[in-house]
Design an enzyme around this catalytic site. Sequence first.
Site, PDB file in Angstrom:
ATOM      1  N   ASP A   1      77.164  17.145  27.257  1.00  0.00           N
ATOM      2  CA  ASP A   1      75.745  16.998  26.968  1.00  0.00           C
ATOM      3  C   ASP A   1      75.643  16.736  25.451  1.00  0.00           C
ATOM      4  O   ASP A   1      76.630  16.860  24.724  1.00  0.00           O
ATOM      5  CB  ASP A   1      75.017  18.289  27.370  1.00  0.00           C
ATOM      6  CG  ASP A   1      73.548  18.270  26.997  1.00  0.00           C
ATOM      7  OD1 ASP A   1      72.893  17.241  27.209  1.00  0.00           O
ATOM      8  OD2 ASP A   1      73.065  19.280  26.461  1.00  0.00           O
TER       9      ASP A   1
ATOM     10  N   ASP B   1      74.590  23.047  28.070  1.00  0.00           N
ATOM     11  CA  ASP B   1      73.818  24.224  27.661  1.00  0.00           C
ATOM     12  C   ASP B   1      72.540  24.405  28.462  1.00  0.00           C
ATOM     13  O   ASP B   1      72.020  25.510  28.555  1.00  0.00           O
ATOM     14  CB  ASP B   1      73.433  24.128  26.171  1.00  0.00           C
ATOM     15  CG  ASP B   1      72.376  23.067  25.953  1.00  0.00           C
ATOM     16  OD1 ASP B   1      71.185  23.433  25.862  1.00  0.00           O
ATOM     17  OD2 ASP B   1      72.712  21.871  25.933  1.00  0.00           O
TER      18      ASP B   1
ATOM     19  N   ASP C   1      65.178  15.660  19.525  1.00  0.00           N
ATOM     20  CA  ASP C   1      63.738  15.369  19.547  1.00  0.00           C
ATOM     21  C   ASP C   1      62.992  16.263  18.556  1.00  0.00           C
ATOM     22  O   ASP C   1      62.104  15.806  17.828  1.00  0.00           O
ATOM     23  CB  ASP C   1      63.173  15.577  20.954  1.00  0.00           C
ATOM     24  CG  ASP C   1      63.747  14.584  21.963  1.00  0.00           C
ATOM     25  OD1 ASP C   1      64.211  13.510  21.544  1.00  0.00           O
ATOM     26  OD2 ASP C   1      63.729  14.895  23.161  1.00  0.00           O
TER      27      ASP C   1
ATOM     28  N   ASP D   1      72.191  17.289  23.117  1.00  0.00           N
ATOM     29  CA  ASP D   1      71.327  18.255  22.422  1.00  0.00           C
ATOM     30  C   ASP D   1      71.795  19.685  22.692  1.00  0.00           C
ATOM     31  O   ASP D   1      71.949  20.085  23.846  1.00  0.00           O
ATOM     32  CB  ASP D   1      69.877  18.115  22.907  1.00  0.00           C
ATOM     33  CG  ASP D   1      69.205  16.852  22.387  1.00  0.00           C
ATOM     34  OD1 ASP D   1      69.640  16.325  21.360  1.00  0.00           O
ATOM     35  OD2 ASP D   1      68.233  16.397  23.026  1.00  0.00           O
TER      36      ASP D   1
ATOM     37  N   ASP E   1      70.023  13.633  28.298  1.00  0.00           N
ATOM     38  CA  ASP E   1      68.630  13.216  28.474  1.00  0.00           C
ATOM     39  C   ASP E   1      67.948  12.954  27.123  1.00  0.00           C
ATOM     40  O   ASP E   1      66.727  12.886  27.053  1.00  0.00           O
ATOM     41  CB  ASP E   1      67.863  14.288  29.270  1.00  0.00           C
ATOM     42  CG  ASP E   1      66.573  13.757  29.876  1.00  0.00           C
ATOM     43  OD1 ASP E   1      66.388  12.524  29.881  1.00  0.00           O
ATOM     44  OD2 ASP E   1      65.749  14.566  30.343  1.00  0.00           O
TER      45      ASP E   1
END
Length: 257
Positions: A20, A193, A31, A22, A111
Amino acid sequence: MTTDLTHKMPQEKRFLVLFDFDETIINESSDDAVVRALPDQQLPDWLINSFREGHYNEHMQKVLAYMAERGVSKDSIQSAVEKITPTPGLLVLLQFLQNHQQDFELAVVSDANMYFIKTWLEKAGVCHLFRKIFTNPASFDASGRLVLLPFHSHSCQRCPDNMCKQVILRDYLALRQKERGGTAFQRIFYIGDGANDICPTQALGPRDTAFPRRDFPMHRLLMEIQKSQPAQFKANMVPWTSGEDIVDCLKKVLEER
């Protein structure tokens, strides 16, 4: 959107490591970090309150449009992304994987978006280590606005409407097995996470390992699944606080050969 980042390399890596982005590669949400490029470094309440559960990609499209309206430049966004710190020990882990790149194929499944991820990985000097980046497409239009799109559509009921990481994982494993002349990866390692990292772990088998960041949602949810629905989760689970924890585990895997 996906991007293929490496040239043809000698066959065949035994292990696949999925990251992943972030709060896994970087130590916060990209973001959130980018919002600090706004003049007052925060979003207005009306925009924060417009978020709908399961529609985060749509929400970020609005955030990026608002930032463009407020005059936030491409340079400011790039600078905000490049300043994000890596998670503890992450660069040690990537160095270890680079030293053993004959054994490990790496990919990002996130994402976030392609602009944030590639910008950060290139600044950190590690972009070349990843064969694929699976994430939402994002690019600047002629007016200087960063335009975000959904990665795909899918029928999974558990995941946000723009991304199911299990669909991505299953499709990639099938594609790579075909490209590798029928040779599957011996083991898969998934490092994450968040709650959206649960779905792909359901596709892992008993030789595979999920690495949830300790005390983050993925860790808490996997512990609940292990108790209430043990048949749902077949892989090993190794919580991590630092990238060095993952290195220790992968060293043992290499010693087993």
